[in-house]
Scaffold this motif. Structure first.
Motif, PDB file in Angstrom:
ATOM      1  N   CYS A 139       2.866  86.616  31.974  1.00  0.00           N
ATOM      2  CA  CYS A 139       4.154  87.239  31.651  1.00  0.00           C
ATOM      3  C   CYS A 139       4.144  87.604  30.176  1.00  0.00           C
ATOM      4  CB  CYS A 139       5.299  86.274  31.964  1.00  0.00           C
ATOM      5  SG  CYS A 139       6.939  86.894  31.523  1.00  0.00           S
ATOM      6  N   ASN A 141       5.272  88.420  26.925  1.00  0.00           N
ATOM      7  CA  ASN A 141       6.386  88.567  25.990  1.00  0.00           C
ATOM      8  C   ASN A 141       6.186  87.602  24.834  1.00  0.00           C
ATOM      9  OD1 ASN A 141       7.001  86.080  27.039  1.00  0.00           O
ATOM     10  ND2 ASN A 141       8.968  86.665  27.898  1.00  0.00           N
ATOM     11  N   TYR A 153       6.204  93.891  28.233  1.00  0.00           N
ATOM     12  CA  TYR A 153       7.053  93.199  29.197  1.00  0.00           C
ATOM     13  C   TYR A 153       7.662  94.171  30.198  1.00  0.00           C
ATOM     14  CZ  TYR A 153      10.655  90.143  31.078  1.00  0.00           C
ATOM     15  OH  TYR A 153      11.454  89.415  31.930  1.00  0.00           O
TER      16      TYR A 153
END
Length: 254
Positions: A139, A141, A153
């Protein structure tokens, strides 16, 4: 089995804590089962046997679990919380699909390969509507890497929403209508394919012999020259005084 009261990790409902064999402490409140901060490396068999048939909400937060083998024994499970564990890319492989699970929170684990993880979730949890993967390398970010930004993102969300169309909520915010439409349009192009390296040997190791040599576009030696090199001076005559442009230049402009 020792039983006493406690507070719920799912909310503010009062839990009944049960101490099972081996000192395992489990909190139970109706259809909610919580086994938090117990140092688990897997899902205990006794947990599956005792609570698998009626538990709808399972919280295994803050353990050392690497794979979710055993969830298939929770036949009525709808919500799974496995934040702060050690779950890897292979941790979502189940023998049968969990068709009742609609919510999965797997923040802060060891998930690195988004493509393979999403494909496993697509087949293992076909009714998933809520998913959170914050704090994982997969993920991209600020929580997972300082090198990632909002554009990374955004592409991640488009990829996940495209491959998991049942999602209504991803990470910290809901899936908007415009985001879903964009995912349908460009989501299939967000998968990054890793090229095959021609320098790989048959055993899978990389042959670095040629790559370590300094590259130069020049011949390696003088003997490789096809023709001898000569130097000299070339004279080009100038005919400026006959130029058409000089007709418009007056003497006082010179």
């Amino acid at each position: 089995i020792q039983v006493y009261g406690a507070m719920s990790t799912f909310g503010h409902s009062e839990f009944i804590l049960e101490e099972l064999e081996g000192g395992l402490v489990v909190g139970v409140c109706g259809e909610q089962v919580s086994c938090v901060s117990q140092g688990l490396v897997d899902i205990p068999k006794q947990l599956c046997i005792k609570y698998g048939r009626f538990a709808k909400h399972l919280d295994l937060n803050t353990n050392n679990i690497r794979a979710l083998d055993g969830l298939q024994y929770f036949t009525n499970l709808e919500t799974v919380v496995v934040d702060n564990n050690q779950i890897t890319d292979e941790g979502f492989r189940f023998s049968v699909p969990l068709t009742n699970v609609m919510s999965l929170s797997a923040n802060k684990n060891q998930i690195t390969d988004l493509v393979s993880t999403v494909q496993k979730l697509k087949h293992s949890l076909p009714r998933l509507t809520f998913l959170s993967l914050l704090g994982n390398v997969a993920c991209p970010n600020e929580l997972s890497s300082r090198d990632k930004d909002e554009e990374d993102y955004r592409i991640y969300r488009l990829h996940v929403v495209y491959h998991l169309p049942t999602l209504n909520f991803l990470d910290s915010r809901p899936v908007s209508k415009s985001e879903r439409l964009e995912a349908e349009r460009v989501g299939k192009f967000t998968t990054v394919a890793r090229p095959t390296d021609d320098n790989d040997d048959e055993d899978g190791t990389m042959n670095t012999a040629s790559s370590t040599e300094d590259y130069s576009p020049l011949p390696s030696s003088k003997s490789t020259l096809l023709h001898p090199v000569r130097t000299g001076v070339c004279h080009y005559p100038s005919y400026v005084k006959h130029s058409e442009g000089n007709r418009f230049i007056r003497n006082n402009d010179l």
